[in-house]
Design a protein around this motif. Sequence first.
Motif, short mmCIF file in Angstrom:
data_model
loop_
_atom_site.label_atom_id
_atom_site.label_comp_id
_atom_site.label_asym_id
_atom_site.label_seq_id
_atom_site.Cartn_x
_atom_site.Cartn_y
_atom_site.Cartn_z
N LEU A 1 0.83 -1.21 0.00
CA LEU A 1 0.00 0.00 0.00
C LEU A 1 0.86 1.26 0.00
CD1 LEU A 1 -2.82 -0.89 2.56
CD2 LEU A 1 -2.95 -0.90 0.07
N GLU A 2 1.89 1.26 0.84
CA GLU A 2 2.79 2.41 0.89
C GLU A 2 3.41 2.69 -0.47
OE1 GLU A 2 5.05 3.22 4.98
OE2 GLU A 2 5.54 1.31 4.09
N TYR A 3 3.90 1.64 -1.12
CA TYR A 3 4.55 1.81 -2.41
C TYR A 3 3.58 2.30 -3.47
CZ TYR A 3 9.08 -0.22 -1.12
OH TYR A 3 10.31 -0.44 -0.55
N LEU A 4 2.35 1.79 -3.45
CA LEU A 4 1.35 2.25 -4.41
C LEU A 4 1.03 3.73 -4.20
CD1 LEU A 4 -1.17 -0.76 -4.50
CD2 LEU A 4 0.43 -0.05 -6.29
N ARG A 5 0.88 4.13 -2.95
CA ARG A 5 0.60 5.54 -2.66
C ARG A 5 1.75 6.43 -3.08
NH1 ARG A 5 -1.37 3.71 2.49
NH2 ARG A 5 0.60 4.40 3.39
N ALA A 6 2.97 6.02 -2.71
CA ALA A 6 4.13 6.86 -2.98
C ALA A 6 4.41 6.98 -4.47
CB ALA A 6 5.36 6.29 -2.26
N LEU B 1 -5.19 1.98 -4.70
CA LEU B 1 -5.62 0.69 -5.24
C LEU B 1 -6.42 0.89 -6.52
CD1 LEU B 1 -6.76 -1.19 -2.00
CD2 LEU B 1 -4.53 -1.20 -3.11
N LEU B 2 -7.25 1.94 -6.55
CA LEU B 2 -8.02 2.25 -7.75
C LEU B 2 -7.10 2.61 -8.90
CD1 LEU B 2 -10.76 2.82 -9.12
CD2 LEU B 2 -10.61 5.16 -8.24
N ALA B 3 -6.07 3.41 -8.61
CA ALA B 3 -5.10 3.78 -9.65
C ALA B 3 -4.41 2.54 -10.21
CB ALA B 3 -4.07 4.74 -9.07
N GLU B 4 -4.09 1.59 -9.33
CA GLU B 4 -3.46 0.34 -9.76
C GLU B 4 -4.40 -0.46 -10.66
OE1 GLU B 4 -1.89 -3.60 -10.01
OE2 GLU B 4 -1.06 -1.60 -10.08
N GLU B 5 -5.66 -0.58 -10.26
CA GLU B 5 -6.60 -1.39 -11.03
C GLU B 5 -6.97 -0.73 -12.37
OE1 GLU B 5 -7.64 -4.55 -10.36
OE2 GLU B 5 -6.04 -4.31 -8.90
N LEU B 6 -7.01 0.59 -12.40
CA LEU B 6 -7.35 1.30 -13.64
C LEU B 6 -6.20 1.32 -14.62
CD1 LEU B 6 -9.32 4.41 -12.31
CD2 LEU B 6 -10.25 2.44 -13.55
N SER B 7 -4.99 1.13 -14.12
CA SER B 7 -3.83 1.26 -15.00
C SER B 7 -3.21 -0.08 -15.36
CB SER B 7 -2.79 2.19 -14.35
OG SER B 7 -2.47 1.74 -13.04
N PHE B 8 -2.58 -0.74 -14.39
CA PHE B 8 -1.76 -1.91 -14.72
C PHE B 8 -2.31 -3.22 -14.18
CE2 PHE B 8 0.82 1.94 -14.37
CZ PHE B 8 1.17 2.06 -15.71
N ALA B 9 -3.15 -3.15 -13.14
CA ALA B 9 -3.86 -4.33 -12.62
C ALA B 9 -2.97 -5.56 -12.51
CB ALA B 9 -5.08 -4.62 -13.49
N LYS B 10 -1.88 -5.44 -11.77
CA LYS B 10 -0.96 -6.56 -11.63
C LYS B 10 -1.52 -7.65 -10.69
CE LYS B 10 2.51 -5.35 -14.25
NZ LYS B 10 2.99 -6.20 -15.36
N TYR B 11 -2.38 -7.23 -9.77
CA TYR B 11 -2.97 -8.21 -8.86
C TYR B 11 -4.33 -8.63 -9.42
CZ TYR B 11 0.66 -6.59 -5.71
OH TYR B 11 1.87 -6.26 -5.15
#
Length: 473
Positions: free
Chosen positions: A232-237, A408-418
Amino acid sequence: MFFEYVISLLNHLFVTYAVGITGIYFILAVISLFEILSYRDTKKYTNYKELLSSPFAPTISLIAPAYNEGLSIVENIRSLLSIQYNAYEVIIVNDGSSDDSIEKMKANFSLEKVPFFVEEKIKTQKIKAIYKSTNKALHRLLVIDKENGGKADALNAGLNVSNKELVTCIDVDCIIEPEALLKLVKPFVSDDKSEVIACGGVIRVANDCVIQDGRLLGVRFPKSSLARFQVLEYLRAFLLGRMAWAKLNGLILISGALGMFDRKIAVAAGGYNTNTVGEDMELIVRMRAYMAERNKNYKVAYIPDPLCWTEVPETHQVLGNQRNRWTRGTIEVLKLHKGLFFNLKYGVMGLLSYPFWFFFEWLAPIIETLGLVYFFILIALGHVFWLKAIALILVAYTLSVLLSISALLAEELSFAKYVKKSDINSMFLAAILEPILYHPKVVYWALKGNYDLLMGKKSWGKMVRTGFKKAQA
């Protein structure tokens, strides 16, 4: 009357600070989300193969310092040698390791000593030997064996040996994506408005991911609760912070785990500072200051792609040492470059970036702790309006969780690695628990970092690795 006035004033100061830091983080998050979506759309029309085959593509030295990395050194080097780029070399700097790192490299990559002469543009500890492989398929690999001088000194040795246009500095314990150099180099060749002096990329957590022969085969959410919170920290940063600062051209930190630099400017600015544990941040600040003082139109770029995967600490002691070091490094950089503070000469870096790091990165844990102490004093004095206090605590908690969910939303909208539903559910659970179970520890480690710096502590602290998870047969 005076006592009530003091309480009212302190209440307003703490609330104003809380509103300010929360507002700024959410503004950065919104900017980042728009930039990520824009990058995702642009990426669809980017042909990286043109760069791969172009004879005009910049030459790159990939420099990886290694100290006692015998547990994963072979896999890491294989990963670096599998990168998709034509004009690059891999320089491994063995910084006086006391384990079997050099022996493993010799055995697995058929290394032999070669004659060498190095122009010491930046002063470093003595280079004992330089090795190249007798295997022609490994012609890109160069290993420097030197006396121990620390990470910054090892990177400077790599800068001295390199003669390429660009250098990419990476932690040797990382797994780098095959297209990482192609993506990092693009801003250097495509920006015709500014001189790009550095470019960073997203770092992701590799714990419990499946690795084979230096390649990432499967992304998994870590089993360790500490590692999960760090995801979570890494995604935010990286997704909600640095993306926005790059857009504002105010980025002053590129992670030491992966960054690309203009070699000549890095050397001209003096290379890495060996007197700070925040050498990655300090170099970017100094390179930016070097360009600003010469009235150059420059830019520090950032790529939101997950380009690099690293093992994060899974024990409180090792993680505490790391965060302690990060805090000390931040303070050292701010002190070294205090002349930037609200200095118009340095543009966005002086007017926005430096003040942000001063007030909201360095001082945040201190002010948060003072606020907590102040709250307990008010309880003892019977001056707490509990309804308002509970409401403020719930608002602060909710905003903290929302910021993590935005990442988490930014991750899912962009690269969705999980991609596993169970992983996504676990990430949401971690976001809910983090402010309660993890954040207080981070604050404590930051406070200890402040104390240790005051006491003159200079060491890095021991980093113990468990090694990457292997692919199952």
